[in-house]
Design a protein around this motif. Structure first.
Motif, PDB file in Angstrom:
ATOM      1  N   SER A  23       0.654  -1.243   0.064  1.00 24.26           N
ATOM      2  CA  SER A  23       0.012  -0.043   0.073  1.00 24.26           C
ATOM      3  C   SER A  23       0.715   1.249   0.019  1.00 24.26           C
ATOM      4  CB  SER A  23      -0.775   0.052   1.250  1.00 24.26           C
ATOM      5  OG  SER A  23      -1.723   1.054   1.219  1.00 24.26           O
ATOM      6  N   PRO A  83       0.571   5.789  -1.579  1.00 24.27           N
ATOM      7  CA  PRO A  83      -0.181   6.570  -2.332  1.00 24.27           C
ATOM      8  C   PRO A  83       0.483   7.115  -3.638  1.00 24.27           C
ATOM      9  CG  PRO A  83       1.100   7.569  -0.693  1.00 24.27           C
ATOM     10  CD  PRO A  83       1.416   6.192  -0.672  1.00 24.27           C
ATOM     11  N   ASP A 105      -6.588  -1.179  -5.069  1.00 25.19           N
ATOM     12  CA  ASP A 105      -6.531   0.117  -4.457  1.00 25.19           C
ATOM     13  C   ASP A 105      -7.649   0.504  -3.401  1.00 25.19           C
ATOM     14  OD1 ASP A 105      -8.855   1.171  -5.635  1.00 25.19           O
ATOM     15  OD2 ASP A 105      -7.865   1.399  -7.462  1.00 25.19           O
ATOM     16  N   SER A 106      -7.317   1.292  -2.836  1.00 24.60           N
ATOM     17  CA  SER A 106      -8.304   1.822  -1.731  1.00 24.60           C
ATOM     18  C   SER A 106      -9.781   2.081  -1.996  1.00 24.60           C
ATOM     19  CB  SER A 106      -7.857   3.316  -1.104  1.00 24.60           C
ATOM     20  OG  SER A 106      -7.609   4.181  -2.130  1.00 24.60           O
ATOM     21  N   ILE A 153      -4.530   5.265  -3.414  1.00 21.97           N
ATOM     22  CA  ILE A 153      -3.764   4.464  -2.555  1.00 21.97           C
ATOM     23  C   ILE A 153      -3.898   3.114  -3.093  1.00 21.97           C
ATOM     24  CG2 ILE A 153      -3.185   3.543  -0.227  1.00 21.97           C
ATOM     25  CD1 ILE A 153      -4.699   6.105   0.855  1.00 21.97           C
ATOM     26  N   HIS A 154      -2.710   2.374  -3.391  1.00 16.01           N
ATOM     27  CA  HIS A 154      -2.841   1.170  -3.924  1.00 16.01           C
ATOM     28  C   HIS A 154      -1.829  -0.026  -3.675  1.00 16.01           C
ATOM     29  CE1 HIS A 154      -0.296   1.738  -8.089  1.00 16.01           C
ATOM     30  NE2 HIS A 154       0.398   2.330  -7.013  1.00 16.01           N
ATOM     31  N   TYR A 165      -2.427  12.266   3.799  1.00 21.10           N
ATOM     32  CA  TYR A 165      -2.112  11.132   3.849  1.00 21.10           C
ATOM     33  C   TYR A 165      -2.129  10.537   5.323  1.00 21.10           C
ATOM     34  CZ  TYR A 165      -0.178   6.669   2.642  1.00 21.10           C
ATOM     35  OH  TYR A 165       0.025   5.062   2.468  1.00 21.10           O
ATOM     36  N   ILE A 189      -7.599  10.681  -0.102  1.00 24.19           N
ATOM     37  CA  ILE A 189      -8.450  10.213  -1.009  1.00 24.19           C
ATOM     38  C   ILE A 189      -9.682  11.459  -1.479  1.00 24.19           C
ATOM     39  CG2 ILE A 189      -9.961   8.409  -2.257  1.00 24.19           C
ATOM     40  CD1 ILE A 189      -7.196   7.540  -2.036  1.00 24.19           C
ATOM     41  N   ASN A 238     -13.636   8.912  -5.988  1.00 25.28           N
ATOM     42  CA  ASN A 238     -13.323   7.474  -6.480  1.00 25.28           C
ATOM     43  C   ASN A 238     -12.987   7.187  -7.846  1.00 25.28           C
ATOM     44  OD1 ASN A 238     -14.239   6.611  -3.874  1.00 25.28           O
ATOM     45  ND2 ASN A 238     -16.200   5.916  -4.398  1.00 25.28           N
TER      46      ASN A 238
END
Ligand code: FE
Length: 285
Positions: A59, A61, A80-81, A103-104, A275, A281, A284
């Motif tokens: 994880s 960003p 991802d988030s 964020i992945h 963050y 985030i 979406n």
């Protein structure tokens, strides 16, 4: 009139450590800014050893950039988030616009003992840094293979060859991203937009991009071209395979820390603060 691009610089990718301990080769990156503008970084994570890459990229960003993953072998599993998950398999491309933020995790996995691919980072201009995140996920069967000349085959990921357009579209940098293979002793030239930054990164074989000096370059060598309206290439007796990448320069200040690239230090500090506070985030994907 055609003006053939000369070779501005020849570099060799260097070994480095990224993510949770992935051994990879970096063709260019932080220390080369702004020579490859709009491109920030090109990582080559081809490796025969699982211990080089299984730790992966847990994880993390991104903001202010696009990341382009192109796989030759194996796969990268990503999640991802926002709940997107999938894998980029051999021959596939994932063009991810992080924009305002994602964020992945990205975890390379072998298939039949093999894994290898490339990740390119493309900068976004100020006006687009906070755009809504999005993905273009292209499977290999949707990437056209064109033969514009005897002995030459090109996988067209973005941009066009002989009127055939690649599937990645509507990217701010107006990129050309080609995977070019030449058979033995083949000469080829191809148009490039004037004023665009252009580079070639060698995957295998031997060749030259310089008709006069004829420097022989091979696996993991990188060429930065100077300006002009076409590039010229010649393969030697083993054939030659390389990525050819071109795009429109942004010419803005670069403030870069880790996986986030903005225009100013204040924007970077803001991003890391968000963050830490859980407000990174914005929307979406
Ligand atoms: Fe990433």
């Amino acid at each position: 009139m055609t003006r053939v691009r000369g070779v501005e610089r020849i570099l060799s990718a260097y070994a480095t450590l990224e993510g949770a301990g992935v051994r990879l080769h970096r063709a260019f990156g932080y220390y080369e800014v702004p020579q490859f503008d709009p491109f920030l970084m090109l990582d080559d994570f081809r490796s025969p050893r699982t211990e080089d890459y299984l730790a992966g990229f847990p994880s993390h960003p991104h903001r202010g950039i696009e990341t382009v993953t192109y796989m030759l072998n194996g796969c990268v599993e990503h999640a991802d988030s926002m709940g997107n998950a999938g894998s980029v398999n051999a021959g596939d491309v994932q063009w991810m616009t992080a924009g305002s933020g994602i964020i992945h995790s990205e975890m390379p996995k072998p298939v039949n003992g093999r894994m290898g691919g490339f990740q390119l980072w493309v900068n976004l201009p100020r006006a687009n840094k906070m755009m809504a995140p999005r993905y273009q996920e292209i499977v290999s069967s949707d990437i056209p293979t064109v033969s514009p000349h005897p002995g030459v085959t090109i996988n067209v990921i973005s941009g066009q060859v002989d009127g055939i357009k690649g599937p990645v579209k509507d990217i701010v940098a107006d990129p050309q991203y080609l995977d070019v293979t030449l058979g033995p002793d083949t000469v080829f030239s191809h148009p490039v937009k004037e004023g665009y930054t252009a580079l070639a990164y060698v995957i295998s074989g031997e060749g030259t991009f310089d008709a006069e000096e004829g420097y022989r370059i091979s696996n993991r060598d990188l060429i930065l071209f100077n300006d002009g309206s076409s590039f010229w290439v010649r393969s030697f007796d083993k054939g030659f395979r390389f990525l050819f990448i071109a795009g429109k320069p942004i010419r803005e200040p670069v403030a870069w820390r880790g996986p986030i690239v903005m225009n100013t230090r204040e924007e970077l500090q803001q991003a890391f603060k968000e963050y830490d506070e859980g407000t990174f985030i914005k929307t979406n994907a």
